[in-house]
Enzyme design. Structure first.
Site, PDB file in Angstrom:
ATOM      1  N   ASP A  38       0.826  -1.213   0.000  1.00  0.00           N
ATOM      2  CA  ASP A  38       0.000   0.000   0.000  1.00  0.00           C
ATOM      3  C   ASP A  38       0.862   1.265   0.000  1.00  0.00           C
ATOM      4  OD1 ASP A  38      -2.287   1.479   0.024  1.00  0.00           O
ATOM      5  OD2 ASP A  38      -2.806   1.078   2.113  1.00  0.00           O
ATOM      6  N   HIS A  55       2.649   3.265  -8.867  1.00  0.00           N
ATOM      7  CA  HIS A  55       2.477   1.828  -9.129  1.00  0.00           C
ATOM      8  C   HIS A  55       3.700   1.274  -9.870  1.00  0.00           C
ATOM      9  CE1 HIS A  55      -1.454   2.069  -7.521  1.00  0.00           C
ATOM     10  NE2 HIS A  55      -2.006   2.704  -8.529  1.00  0.00           N
ATOM     11  N   LEU A 149      11.235 -20.345  -4.340  1.00  0.00           N
ATOM     12  CA  LEU A 149      10.174 -19.466  -3.835  1.00  0.00           C
ATOM     13  C   LEU A 149       8.928 -19.480  -4.725  1.00  0.00           C
ATOM     14  CD1 LEU A 149       9.469 -16.915  -1.899  1.00  0.00           C
ATOM     15  CD2 LEU A 149      10.136 -15.573  -3.891  1.00  0.00           C
TER      16      LEU A 149
HETATM   17  C1  FPP Z   1      -2.209   0.170  -3.193  1.00  0.00           C
HETATM   18  O1  FPP Z   1      -1.659   1.452  -3.173  1.00  0.00           O
HETATM   19  C2  FPP Z   1      -1.597  -0.584  -4.268  1.00  0.00           C
HETATM   20  C3  FPP Z   1      -2.258  -1.196  -5.271  1.00  0.00           C
HETATM   21  C4  FPP Z   1      -3.718  -1.198  -5.412  1.00  0.00           C
HETATM   22  C5  FPP Z   1      -1.547  -1.879  -6.352  1.00  0.00           C
HETATM   23  C6  FPP Z   1      -0.312  -2.576  -5.943  1.00  0.00           C
HETATM   24  C7  FPP Z   1       0.463  -2.918  -7.138  1.00  0.00           C
HETATM   25  C8  FPP Z   1       1.809  -2.855  -7.210  1.00  0.00           C
HETATM   26  C9  FPP Z   1       2.672  -2.495  -6.093  1.00  0.00           C
HETATM   27  C10 FPP Z   1       2.500  -3.230  -8.442  1.00  0.00           C
HETATM   28  C11 FPP Z   1       2.241  -4.657  -8.728  1.00  0.00           C
HETATM   29  C12 FPP Z   1       3.266  -5.250  -9.528  1.00  0.00           C
HETATM   30  C13 FPP Z   1       3.145  -6.418 -10.140  1.00  0.00           C
HETATM   31  C14 FPP Z   1       4.327  -7.036 -10.720  1.00  0.00           C
HETATM   32  C15 FPP Z   1       1.871  -7.124 -10.262  1.00  0.00           C
HETATM   33  P1  FPP Z   1      -2.621   2.688  -3.387  1.00  0.00           P
HETATM   34  O2  FPP Z   1      -2.683   2.997  -4.816  1.00  0.00           O
HETATM   35  O3  FPP Z   1      -3.944   2.412  -2.741  1.00  0.00           O
HETATM   36  O4  FPP Z   1      -1.854   3.815  -2.598  1.00  0.00           O
HETATM   37  P2  FPP Z   1      -2.513   5.012  -1.791  1.00  0.00           P
HETATM   38  O5  FPP Z   1      -3.307   4.391  -0.655  1.00  0.00           O
HETATM   39  O6  FPP Z   1      -1.346   5.785  -1.313  1.00  0.00           O
HETATM   40  O7  FPP Z   1      -3.382   5.763  -2.737  1.00  0.00           O
END
Ligand code: FPP
Length: 258
Positions: A38, A55, A149
Site C-alpha cells: 500500500d 504503481h 520461492l
Molecule cells: C495500493 O496502493 C496498491 C495497489 C492497489 C496496487 C499494488 C500494485 C503494485 C505495487 C505493483 C504490482 C506489480 C506487479 C508485478 C503485479 P494505493 O494505490 O492504494 O496507494 P494510496 O493508498 O497511497 O493511494
C-alpha cells in the site's frame, strides 16, 4: 542484449545488508509471507507525479523483495496486486494496474526462472484482461518445474468472494455426493479455497501506515502475525523486509494455547 545476471546484480547487497541477512537466517524464517503493498498513490502525490508512477515504482520493489525473500529462504510470497474492490478506481488506473504484471514478467521472467521462482496466481480470472492473464499464465507455465520461492500474485482477489465461491463448491459437492456434509472441517474447507496448495501465511506485512485487512486472505490469516509499517510500498526495501522478519522472530505464536 540485456545481460540476465546484470539485472539481478544491479541491486548487489551492501556488506551491512549481507550481515543482517546472515543474522536473521540464524532464526526461523516465516515460510509464507503475504504483503499488502500500500501507499503507491501517496508516494506519487508527494512527488507531484501521477498515481500510476507510484504503481510503476511499486513494481520495481516487487522485484527487489522477491529476490530478497528468495535469498532468505522464504517459501511463499503472496502479493496483493489487485483487489476485487480496486475496480472502483478510475479506468486509466485499473488499465495501468493490469499492464504491470505483463511488464514485470516480460522484463524479469528470465531472472525469476534463473532464481528458481515458481509463479502462481490466485483471484477471479473472469474480468482480468486477456493480455494480463496470458502473461501470468505463461509465467506459471514457464516456472512450473521450479521448486524455489513461490511468488503468488493475488489478482482480482477478494477474501469474502473467495469464501463464497468455496461455499458454493462445497454445496455442489455435497449435492453430488462427492462429500458428506458431516465430513466438513477446517482442513477440508481449506481445500476449496484459492490457496488449496499453499500453507497459511506466517507473516502479513502492510505498508503505508494503514492498519486494516482490506478483504485480504480472511480465512488464511486467522493465526498469522501482523507487521504494519509507515513506509510507503515504493520506499520499502530489503532492510524493511528483514526488520519485519526480525519482528516476527520475537513473537511467541501460541495458536490459542499457552
Ligand atoms: C495500493 O496502493 C496498491 C495497489 C492497489 C496496487 C499494488 C500494485 C503494485 C505495487 C505493483 C504490482 C506489480 C506487479 C508485478 C503485479 P494505493 O494505490 O492504494 O496507494 P494510496 O493508498 O497511497 O493511494
Amino acid at each position: 542484449m540485456l545481460n540476465k545476471m546484470k539485472l539481478w546484480t544491479t541491486s548487489k547487497n551492501s556488506a551491512g545488508l549481507e550481515e543482517r541477512i546472515e543474522k536473521v537466517k540464524k532464526h526461523p524464517i516465516p515460510a509464507h509471507i503475504a504483503i499488502i503493498m500500500d501507499g503507491n498513490g501517496r508516494w506519487a502525490k508527494k512527488r507531484a507525479l501521477p498515481r500510476i508512477a507510484g504503481h510503476h515504482e511499486g513494481m520495481k520493489v516487487v522485484k527487489r523483495i522477491t529476490k530478497m525473500a528468495s535469498q532468505l529462504g522464504v517459501q511463499i510470497l503472496t502479493l496483493y496486486a489487485f483487489s476485487t474492490e480496486n475496480w472502483k478506481r478510475p479506468q486509466y488506473e485499473v488499465e495501468y494496474l493490469f499492464k504491470l504484471p505483463g511488464e514485470f514478467l516480460g522484463t524479469f521472467l528470465p531472472e525469476l526462472i534463473e532464481e528458481n521462482v515458481q509463479v502462481k496466481m490466485m483471484g477471479h480470472k473472469e474480468h482480468v484482461p486477456a493480455h494480463t492473464l496470458a502473461a501470468v499464465e505463461k509465467a506459471i507455465y514457464d516456472t512450473k518445474d521450479n521448486n524455489g520461492l513461490v511468488l503468488n500474485f493475488a489478482l482480482n482477489y477478494g477474501g469474502r468472494s473467495e469464501i463464497i465461491e468455496a461455499v458454493k463448491k462445497v454445496t455442489d459437492d455435497v449435492k453430488n455426493g462427492i462429500i458428506n456434509e458431516n465430513q466438513m472441517n477446517e482442513e477440508l474447507f481449506s481445500k476449496y479455497l484459492m490457496t488449496n496448495q499453499l500453507t497459511d501465511p506466517d507473516l502479513l506485512i502492510r505498508t503505508s501506515g494503514e492498519i486494516r485487512l482490506s478483504n485480504f486472505m480472511l480465512w488464511q490469516l486467522a493465526y498469522t502475525e501482523f507487521w504494519f509499517t509507515d513506509v510507503l510500498w515504493p520506499d520499502f526495501r530489503e532492510e524493511q523486509l528483514i526488520e519485519a522478519i526480525e519482528g516476527f522472530q520475537h513473537r511467541s505464536r501460541r495458536y490459542g494455547g499457552l
